[in-house]
Design an enzyme around this catalytic site. Structure first.
Site, PDB file in Angstrom:
ATOM      1  N   HIS A  61       0.825  -1.208   0.000  1.00 43.63           N
ATOM      2  CA  HIS A  61       0.000   0.000   0.000  1.00 43.63           C
ATOM      3  C   HIS A  61       0.862   1.262   0.000  1.00 43.63           C
ATOM      4  CE1 HIS A  61      -4.047   1.676   1.593  1.00 43.63           C
ATOM      5  NE2 HIS A  61      -3.356   2.671   1.062  1.00 43.63           N
ATOM      6  N   LEU A  64       2.339   6.596  -4.972  1.00 42.69           N
ATOM      7  CA  LEU A  64       3.524   7.131  -5.653  1.00 42.69           C
ATOM      8  C   LEU A  64       3.230   8.458  -6.348  1.00 42.69           C
ATOM      9  CD1 LEU A  64       5.142   3.869  -7.096  1.00 42.69           C
ATOM     10  CD2 LEU A  64       5.755   5.123  -5.018  1.00 42.69           C
ATOM     11  N   ASN A  95      -5.276   6.129  -6.887  1.00 49.11           N
ATOM     12  CA  ASN A  95      -5.824   7.496  -6.819  1.00 49.11           C
ATOM     13  C   ASN A  95      -4.844   8.550  -7.342  1.00 49.11           C
ATOM     14  OD1 ASN A  95      -4.147   7.171  -4.595  1.00 49.11           O
ATOM     15  ND2 ASN A  95      -5.406   8.403  -3.229  1.00 49.11           N
ATOM     16  N   ASP A 153      -8.991   2.850  -2.968  1.00 49.24           N
ATOM     17  CA  ASP A 153      -8.400   3.399  -1.745  1.00 49.24           C
ATOM     18  C   ASP A 153      -8.408   4.923  -1.712  1.00 49.24           C
ATOM     19  OD1 ASP A 153      -6.986   3.158   0.790  1.00 49.24           O
ATOM     20  OD2 ASP A 153      -5.393   4.174  -0.284  1.00 49.24           O
ATOM     21  N   HIS A 180     -10.624   0.332   1.565  1.00 49.86           N
ATOM     22  CA  HIS A 180     -10.456   1.410   2.546  1.00 49.86           C
ATOM     23  C   HIS A 180     -11.820   1.522   3.224  1.00 49.86           C
ATOM     24  CE1 HIS A 180      -9.046   5.700   3.567  1.00 49.86           C
ATOM     25  NE2 HIS A 180     -10.256   5.600   4.066  1.00 49.86           N
ATOM     26  N   HIS A 233      -5.125  -0.970   5.909  1.00 48.08           N
ATOM     27  CA  HIS A 233      -4.877  -0.159   7.125  1.00 48.08           C
ATOM     28  C   HIS A 233      -5.927  -0.297   8.237  1.00 48.08           C
ATOM     29  CE1 HIS A 233      -7.503   2.457   4.830  1.00 48.08           C
ATOM     30  NE2 HIS A 233      -6.549   2.906   4.044  1.00 48.08           N
ATOM     31  N   ASP A 306       1.136   2.531   3.775  1.00 41.44           N
ATOM     32  CA  ASP A 306       0.225   3.606   3.339  1.00 41.44           C
ATOM     33  C   ASP A 306       1.010   4.905   3.124  1.00 41.44           C
ATOM     34  OD1 ASP A 306      -2.019   4.982   2.542  1.00 41.44           O
ATOM     35  OD2 ASP A 306      -3.025   4.945   4.497  1.00 41.44           O
ATOM     36  N   HIS A 310       2.703  14.289   0.926  1.00 42.92           N
ATOM     37  CA  HIS A 310       2.051  15.579   0.685  1.00 42.92           C
ATOM     38  C   HIS A 310       3.114  16.672   0.820  1.00 42.92           C
ATOM     39  CE1 HIS A 310      -1.981  13.953   0.585  1.00 42.92           C
ATOM     40  NE2 HIS A 310      -1.787  13.344   1.737  1.00 42.92           N
TER      41      HIS A 310
HETATM   42 ZN   LIG Z   1      -6.739   4.175   2.428  1.00 45.22          ZN
END
Ligand SMILES: [Zn+2]
Length: 431
Positions: A61, A64, A95, A153, A180, A233, A306, A310
């Site tokens: 998880h 990138l 995503n 996710d 998720h 997660h 995960d 950012h």
């Molecule tokens: Zn997630």
């Protein structure tokens, strides 16, 4: 012919049940021999005295951020962060922008990874078009392009009928559906775990039930469809218990837990540090303990980071508006070594949760040090202490709750397909 001898370490290989001193001889990208006292004069030597030698870590998880958000991370920088953390393979979430809901995006990610990433990259494709939960993605074409699993996710498929169909179709392609699990109508505007900490902070709470409600639903739907459900997660005691109970009655469910949910409670948020804001949020001490127990007794299969980069300007805002998520590839091993030191996990269990178990979840090659297998190997110093400075790391982002912390346990070297791609004293070496 290229040969490498990883010499003098303690081999920990859960899939082969091997724990003991041994050398590992690698030839032309594959494991040739694992035995004590191998003599190979022509081989490049990798010193492993005092270290653990294990199958390369596999992260189920990561985000990138490429294509579309390369200012946060890209396949090259994320790949270097991965090998610096001992990960010889990562599964990257869908995503991105555009979303990986089309074989052309899956192809793009794989091409970029082949050119730019020292770690192996396995794309996870979207379960529904645009992650909007309305129209199913074309699973057969996505698997043909190289997708190893399906996940929306970051979002949860709220429509139970759609979730049922996704699970049914996933059986045709024999790939897991990674969920998720957060009920949006229960999360609402919650940004920290609902409970005393949220009250003290004066911030809106996200209740544990937001997760457990959806885990319960998805376990029932996995049972109904016979599909392979993978819960991403896990953060709550309730979810751990539901998964444990479903497994015992034969539901095909696997699950992962992050280093942060294993080691930090919501009390870490009391300073309003946006690098303690995640989705799902850090939970109560009881939830942390339940996740640790779940990993120890095999209810939870894998540790997955995960890794969610950012930019600084995105995180240096009010707690309520900051995006959730932390980076984790480069610190994962050191952070989870605390579970071994505290007696929660044996070294072999920790290595299994980082290598052989995730390989089984996503049905990937490798995950063991056996003759003929890909030479994906990690050398680890369980005692070495270091201070983590994200500025000196390989990720483009710095959003880590462990910045400036002294950690114990260090990745010494990472070998992917027989190539030394990272060494702690030399940095990332390839490509
Ligand atoms: Zn997630």
């Amino acid at each position: 012919m290229s040969r490498m001898l990883i010499q003098g370490g303690r081999v920990l290989d859960p899939a082969c049940g091997h724990d003991g001193p041994a050398d590992v001889l690698v030839e032309d990208g594959r494991i040739l021999e694992v035995a004590p006292g191998i003599v190979a004069r022509d081989a490049e030597r990798l010193e492993a005295a005092g270290c653990w030698v294990a199958p390369g870590f596999v992260d189920l998880h990561v985000h990138l951020r490429e294509p579309g958000q390369e200012y946060k991370e890209d396949i090259a920088s994320g790949g270097r962060a991965a090998v610096a953390g001992g990960f010889t393979a990562v599964c990257c979430m869908a995503n991105t922008d555009p979303v990986n809901d089309d074989p052309s995006v899956t192809d793009y990610i794989r091409d970029r990874a082949r050119q730019d990433s020292p770690t192996r990259v396995y794309p996870v494709a979207a379960a529904t078009k645009g992650l909007d939960g309305q129209v199913m993605s074309e699973m057969v074409a996505l698997v043909q392009a190289g997708a190893v699993a399906f996940s929306d996710d970051g979002r949860t498929i709220m429509d139970s009928g759609m979730q049922r169909r996704v699970l049914e179709y996933s059986r045709l392609v024999e790939r897991p559906v990674m969920v998720h699990a957060e009920d949006r109508s229960l999360v609402r505007d919650g940004v920290v775990n609902e409970g005393p900490t949220a009250t003290r902070l004066g911030l809106p709470g996200n209740p544990a039930a937001a997760e457990t409600v959806h885990v319960a639903r998805d376990l029932l739907l996995a049972e109904l469809t016979g599909a392979h459900l993978h819960v991403a997660h896990v953060s709550t005691a309730g979810a751990v218990e539901l998964i444990r109970e479903a497994r015992s009655r034969g539901v095909h469910v696997t699950a992962e837990v992050t280093p942060h949910h294993l080691t930090l409670s919501d009390e870490a948020t009391l300073g309003f540090d946006t690098n303690t804001k995640m989705a799902p949020p850090l939970r109560s001490r009881e939830d942390v303990e339940a996740c640790r127990q779940g990993l120890a007794d095999g209810t939870l299969d894998a540790i997955a980071t995960d890794h969610a980069p950012h930019a600084v300007h995105e995180k240096e805002v009010e707690f309520t508006t900051a995006p959730p998520g932390v980076i984790g590839l480069e610190t994962a091993f050191a952070v989870v070594m605390e579970l071994v030191r505290s007696g929660c996990l044996r070294p072999m269990q920790l290595i299994a949760a980082l290598s052989s178990n995730p390989v089984q979840v996503a049905r990937l090659p490798g995950g063991l040090l056996k003759r003929g297998e890909p030479a994906d190997v990690v050398v680890l110093d369980p005692e070495r202490s270091w201070t983590y400075d994200p500025l000196k790391g390989y990720s483009k982002s710095r959003n880590s709750p462990w910045a400036g912390r002294e950690l114990v346990g260090r990745v010494v070297a990472t070998v992917v397909g027989g190539d030394l791609v990272y060494h702690v004293d030399r940095g990332a070496l390839l490509p």
